[in-house]
Design an enzyme around this catalytic site. Structure first.
Site, PDB file in Angstrom:
ATOM      1  CB  CYS A 233      46.303 -19.605  80.537  1.00  6.17           C
ATOM      2  SG  CYS A 233      44.882 -18.452  80.279  1.00  6.17           S
ATOM      3  N   PRO A 236      50.957 -26.444  80.170  1.00  5.20           N
ATOM      4  CG  PRO A 236      52.861 -27.532  79.268  1.00  5.20           C
ATOM      5  CD  PRO A 236      52.056 -26.182  79.372  1.00  5.20           C
ATOM      6  N   GLY A 238      54.661 -25.696  83.792  1.00  6.50           N
ATOM      7  CA  GLY A 238      55.865 -25.429  84.249  1.00  6.50           C
ATOM      8  C   GLY A 238      55.738 -23.926  85.448  1.00  6.50           C
ATOM      9  CE  LYS A 239      51.943 -19.942  83.244  1.00  5.58           C
ATOM     10  NZ  LYS A 239      51.983 -21.080  82.031  1.00  5.58           N
ATOM     11  CG  ASP A 296      52.587 -17.478  80.032  1.00  8.34           C
ATOM     12  OD1 ASP A 296      52.512 -16.889  79.058  1.00  8.34           O
ATOM     13  OD2 ASP A 296      53.494 -18.443  80.226  1.00  8.34           O
ATOM     14  CB  CYS A 349      55.603 -17.360  74.618  1.00 12.30           C
ATOM     15  SG  CYS A 349      54.196 -18.198  73.836  1.00 12.30           S
TER      16      CYS A 349
END
Length: 415
Positions: A233, A236, A238-239, A296, A349
């Protein structure tokens, strides 16, 4: 009444609010349609600000409205929503009263218009005000329990801008050059409203925008040294960027082609590398093993309520239950792919225990995984791990530094 300049922005704000409150949609889902006819970035920003402040302070705005009406307006009545918008502009955005009347009353006609005008005028004459801290709805108070009163102060204002640095050794210099502050190595916080694409070295890809709490899951996998890591997942991105910058050989998987385009654009801008895979994680069959998997997971995203206050009003037990089931399905898949000794990080989150703490307990009871407690030196100053070694952040934390999103993160190793 002739409509005034600024009316299209108010009409758009009303459409955004209607989509959230009536249909349970996100602001992002309806924004494109709502903004038709709104000219210029300033008016579009105004429409978003009106909708955002209305949602942020909705319970308190309703209390004011009810104090000035003989008969309570139905929750879904159009005059109530227009009055909410009018009061949000007056009490949160410092919009002059005459401008509010000229741009909002045309949203109504006949008796409802006269009612809204009368209630608004009465409240302004008595110098109505909002409390210092937004009042959460009863349903949210029940769900968040003892943490709710700690979280609420973090919702007063939209968040500032956090960026993650590709090279953490540049933290002090970057913070000084950009006029920001750092809360941990590799992080810089900039003032709200900073023009991101105009900041130093944006085009060169030296950093990317990512909330401080959202930076933590990838950091908890440490340095990769060329080992393979799967970012489930991922979009967009960042991870994925953080893992690649930390030396991992990353496979970034996501089901959304549109969001994966953003990931690819970010990889190109930062000159970082990752294998990008468009696939459903529930049916994906990896051809290789990974030394680490970061999940995430999709969630209700209630931890992002500072920037997305719509989640305060459109999320309830049904959505939480649906997300919890999806999360367990994804966890089952991820654990199945873990070889012995591999690390697994689960994150959401969300501020809901069903998506965070309850899932961690379920993982402990279901799989042959060894918990790897998070330590205080892995977290920003002022954030401590839970007694279980998990990470739980929420918007009311770090109040003197501007807060952070709500996240739950836990870490295990495959025995």
């Amino acid at each position: 009444m002739a409509t005034a300049s600024g009316f299209p922005a108010r009409r758009a704000a009303l459409q955004l609010l209607d989509a959230v409150m009536r249909r349970g949609e996100t602001i992002e889902q309806t924004e494109k349609a709502a903004m038709k006819g709104v000219d210029g970035p300033a008016d579009r920003a105004l429409a978003r600000a009106i909708a955002g402040e209305t949602l942020r302070w909705l319970t308190d705005l309703d209390t004011l409205i009810d104090s000035a009406t003989k008969k309570r307006l139905p929750d879904d009545a159009k005059p109530r929503m227009v009055l909410r918008m009018m009061l949000a502009q007056a009490l949160r955005l410092d919009t002059p009263g005459h401008a509010i009347v000229a741009t909002c009353l045309p949203l109504l006609s006949g008796g409802p218009r006269r009612l809204a005008h009368g209630v608004f005028s009465a409240l302004m004459k008595r110098e109505a005000s909002l409390p210092e801290v937004p009042t959460l709805s009863d349903s949210v108070l029940v769900r968040w329990g003892e943490h709710a009163l700690d979280i609420a102060p973090g919702l007063i204002d939209p968040p500032e801008v956090d960026i993650a640095l590709k090279d953490a050794s540049e933290t002090a210099v970057r913070a000084t050059d950009m006029g920001g502050v750092s809360l941990m190595p590799g992080h810089v916080r900039l003032p709200r409203g900073t023009p991101i694409e105009q900041m130093p070295d944006y085009a060169e890809g030296s950093w990317w925008v990512q909330d401080l709490a959202a930076q933590l899951p990838a950091r908890l996998l440490g340095v990769g040294e060329g080992e393979r890591a799967l970012d489930l997942c991922a979009a967009p991105g960042g991870k994925t960027l953080a893992l690649a910058a930390a030396g991992w050989n990353v496979t970034a998987l996501d089901i959304s082609g549109k969001r994966l385009k953003m990931l690819r654009d970010n990889l190109k801008r930062t000159e970082l590398e990752a294998e990008v895979v468009k696939a459903n994680a529930l049916t994906y069959h990896p051809a290789k093993q990974f030394g680490a998997i970061l999940l995430d997971a999709p969630c209700t995203a209630t931890g992002t309520c500072r920037r997305h206050p719509d989640v305060l009003h459109r999320i309830g037990p049904r959505q939480i239950g649906e997300m919890s089931e999806i999360q367990q399905s994804l966890i089952n898949q991820a654990v199945e792919w873990l070889p012995e000794g591999a690390m697994f990080v689960y994150a959401v989150c969300s501020l809901e225990r069903e998506e965070g703490e309850d899932q961690a307990r379920w993982i402990d009871a279901t799989f042959d995984l060894e918990p790897v407690p998070v330590t205080a030196d892995e977290l920003p100053r002022g954030i401590a791990p839970t007694p279980e070694g998990w990470v739980r952040t929420h918007p009311g934390m770090l109040p003197d530094d501007g807060g952070l999103d709500g996240f739950f993160i836990a870490r295990w190793r495959k025995r």
